[in-house]
Design an enzyme around this catalytic site. Structure first.
Site, PDB file in Angstrom:
ATOM      1  N   ARG A  38      82.667 130.340  38.793  1.00  0.00           N
ATOM      2  CA  ARG A  38      81.682 130.500  39.872  1.00  0.00           C
ATOM      3  C   ARG A  38      80.618 131.533  39.519  1.00  0.00           C
ATOM      4  O   ARG A  38      79.478 131.430  39.970  1.00  0.00           O
ATOM      5  CB  ARG A  38      82.384 130.885  41.169  1.00  0.00           C
ATOM      6  N   LYS A 199      97.505 112.188  52.510  1.00  0.00           N
ATOM      7  CA  LYS A 199      97.601 111.589  53.841  1.00  0.00           C
ATOM      8  C   LYS A 199      96.326 110.898  54.290  1.00  0.00           C
ATOM      9  O   LYS A 199      95.227 111.389  54.030  1.00  0.00           O
ATOM     10  CB  LYS A 199      97.928 112.683  54.859  1.00  0.00           C
ATOM     11  N   GLY A 356      89.417 120.181  45.027  1.00  0.00           N
ATOM     12  CA  GLY A 356      90.251 121.005  44.157  1.00  0.00           C
ATOM     13  C   GLY A 356      91.278 120.223  43.351  1.00  0.00           C
ATOM     14  O   GLY A 356      91.374 120.361  42.130  1.00  0.00           O
ATOM     15  N   GLY A 379      86.161 122.020  50.758  1.00  0.00           N
ATOM     16  CA  GLY A 379      85.808 121.604  52.120  1.00  0.00           C
ATOM     17  C   GLY A 379      84.406 121.029  52.213  1.00  0.00           C
ATOM     18  O   GLY A 379      84.184 120.017  52.890  1.00  0.00           O
TER      19      GLY A 379
HETATM   20  P1  AMP Z   1      94.867 115.803  49.122  1.00  0.00           P
HETATM   21  O1  AMP Z   1      94.859 117.284  49.257  1.00  0.00           O
HETATM   22  O2  AMP Z   1      94.886 115.072  50.420  1.00  0.00           O
HETATM   23  O3  AMP Z   1      93.801 115.293  48.187  1.00  0.00           O
HETATM   24  O4  AMP Z   1      96.273 115.422  48.500  1.00  0.00           O
HETATM   25  C1  AMP Z   1      96.622 115.813  47.197  1.00  0.00           C
HETATM   26  C2  AMP Z   1      98.112 115.791  47.099  1.00  0.00           C
HETATM   27  O5  AMP Z   1      98.616 114.496  47.332  1.00  0.00           O
HETATM   28  C3  AMP Z   1      98.595 116.186  45.726  1.00  0.00           C
HETATM   29  O6  AMP Z   1      99.292 117.393  45.843  1.00  0.00           O
HETATM   30  C4  AMP Z   1      99.527 115.037  45.317  1.00  0.00           C
HETATM   31  O7  AMP Z   1     100.710 115.492  44.722  1.00  0.00           O
HETATM   32  C5  AMP Z   1      99.820 114.378  46.634  1.00  0.00           C
HETATM   33  N1  AMP Z   1     100.219 112.973  46.463  1.00  0.00           N
HETATM   34  C6  AMP Z   1      99.494 111.997  45.907  1.00  0.00           C
HETATM   35  N2  AMP Z   1     100.189 110.846  45.895  1.00  0.00           N
HETATM   36  C7  AMP Z   1     101.379 111.093  46.479  1.00  0.00           C
HETATM   37  C8  AMP Z   1     102.522 110.295  46.780  1.00  0.00           C
HETATM   38  N3  AMP Z   1     102.566 108.995  46.462  1.00  0.00           N
HETATM   39  N4  AMP Z   1     103.563 110.895  47.387  1.00  0.00           N
HETATM   40  C9  AMP Z   1     103.505 112.206  47.684  1.00  0.00           C
HETATM   41  N5  AMP Z   1     102.453 113.002  47.446  1.00  0.00           N
HETATM   42  C10 AMP Z   1     101.401 112.454  46.850  1.00  0.00           C
END
Ligand code: AMP
Length: 399
Positions: A38, A199, A356, A379
């Site tokens: 940064r 999610k 990230g 964000g």
């Molecule tokens: P996000 O912060 O929403 O982009 O989610 C990233 C996280 O999703 C990472 O830590 C991944 O390990 C997790 N992730 C991705 N695919 C899966 C899965 N099939 N089951 C559990 N966690 C997952």
């Protein structure tokens, strides 16, 4: 976002006090900056302004001191680190407003660089408070925001201050906005979006916005499990959000109506336990067994996704396709990242990625330098993908 001002719009800056909002919220370990990315990003803007004879006054938040002075979150060591990165003396003022700031600014010569203390030592910063913004503006003839990563927050140093003096985007911000606009506002079609991550619930607004912007959306990661549920599949013990099945169904039907193709996994990698080097199996997406957990996409999915990507001109990517931090569940993300990097290097694809986890995954794949642009903003990048107007960007708009 239509046009925004740049440094070129600020006129002759020689001898002027230019307050530059940077994001020096850098990782510090034992009093040392452990990742200077940064700081390096701020160099072109600071150097240019200094060479133009401006008095360059840097403004940043650091950590979450919750509106109180907290010496463990002082920017003082960061001023020293930035001196080294910039190759020039950087002064430091022990407060962002009031006597320490006013005295330090008054003593500046054209070309000098000064860092003010953590803006978040004042609760007024996060409250976007007028009195605090005016106290900052007392020391500014012009304002430059070079911190896209902080632009989703309407704080005094990102928003109010920009209303008080002539305001413009710095070079890093300008570059980021240009690439992001080229990927989402006015992209070369067809546009492919890859949306992964844990999610659906945290990416609903991203998906909804992309329906109207992308020609194809690949859904991966834990999110895809909820979509598989919506298609009537059994996902065993996988991470999923059953209460969002109706929402996933609605997204699928809206996609159809809007001519956007949502591509779901054909096959998946499953394990009975979520741990490094667990025993895995590849299953068709409709053949997951009750005790199994989907932790990555399978090889047929990767092939299909790569094939879909091949005809596209623009890629915008947020979120890993699997639980990439735990081997071997990084495989699909790494393979598709390498394929996107190859198409980019061949000049067939403009690829923009951000967030990230996504940046970490692209680094793991060794392709971070091969993408057209990588946003390290978390964000702010997500809110931009959601189609939101970022207050810190809106404040720089040309009218
Ligand atoms: P996000 O912060 O929403 O982009 O989610 C990233 C996280 O999703 C990472 O830590 C991944 O390990 C997790 N992730 C991705 N695919 C899966 C899965 N099939 N089951 C559990 N966690 C997952």
């Amino acid at each position: 976002m239509a046009g925004f001002n740049t440094i070129d719009d600020l006129g002759d800056l020689s001898g002027k006090r230019v307050m530059v909002r940077v994001d020096f919220n850098v990782p510090v370990r034992d009093g040392e900056v452990s990742d200077a990315t940064r700081l390096e990003r701020a160099v072109p803007t600071v150097r240019e302004l200094s060479e133009k004879g401006a008095k360059v006054i840097l403004l940043s938040h650091f950590g979450r001191p919750k509106g109180q002075r907290d010496e463990t979150m002082s920017l003082r060591p960061v001023a020293e680190a930035f001196s080294e990165v910039l190759g020039r003396q950087v002064g430091f003022a022990a407060d962002s407003v009031g006597e320490p700031a006013n005295d330090a600014v008054a003593a500046m010569q054209p070309g000098d660089v000064l860092l003010l203390e953590n803006t978040r030592f004042h609760a007024a910063e996060e409250a976007n408070d007028e009195v605090y913004a005016k106290a900052l503006a007392m020391n500014a003839d012009a304002y430059v925001n070079d911190a896209f990563s902080a632009a989703h927050r309407a704080h005094a140093s990102t928003e109010f201050l920009a209303q008080l003096v002539p305001a413009a985007a710095g070079r890093a911000m300008q570059r980021e906005l240009d690439y992001l606009n080229a990927a989402l506002a006015a992209p070369e079609r067809p546009v492919m979006a890859i949306v992964g991550g844990a999610k659906v619930s945290t990416k609903l607004d991203v998906l909804t916005n992309l329906l109207g912007k992308a020609d194809k959306i690949i859904v991966g990661g834990g999110m895809a499990n909820t979509f598989l549920l919506a298609m009537g599949e059994d996902v065993g013990k996988s991470l999923a959000e059953p209460d969002l099945v109706p929402t996933a169904k609605e997204i699928l039907s809206r996609a159809g109506a809007q001519g956007c193709e949502i591509i779901l996994p054909r096959d998946v990698v499953v394990a009975a336990k979520f741990e490094a080097n667990a025993d895995t199996a590849v299953r068709a997406a409709d053949a997951v067994k009750p005790g199994e957990m989907i932790l990555d996409l399978g090889p047929d999915s990767v092939d299909a996704y790569a094939e879909a990507l091949e005809g596209c001109k623009t890629l915008i990517w947020n979120g890993p396709l699997g639980a990439f931090e735990t081997p071997p569940f990084h495989t699909a993300t790494v393979e598709l990242a390498r394929y996107a990097a190859k198409l980019t290097k061949e000049g067939q694809l403009t690829s923009v990625a951000g967030g990230g986890d996504t940046v970490a995954a692209l680094n793991m794949a060794g392709v971070a330098d091969d993408f057209t642009y990588i946003s390290t903003a978390g964000g702010a990048f997500l809110e931009w993908m959601e189609g939101k107007t970022l207050p810190g960007v809106a404040a720089l708009s040309r009218n």
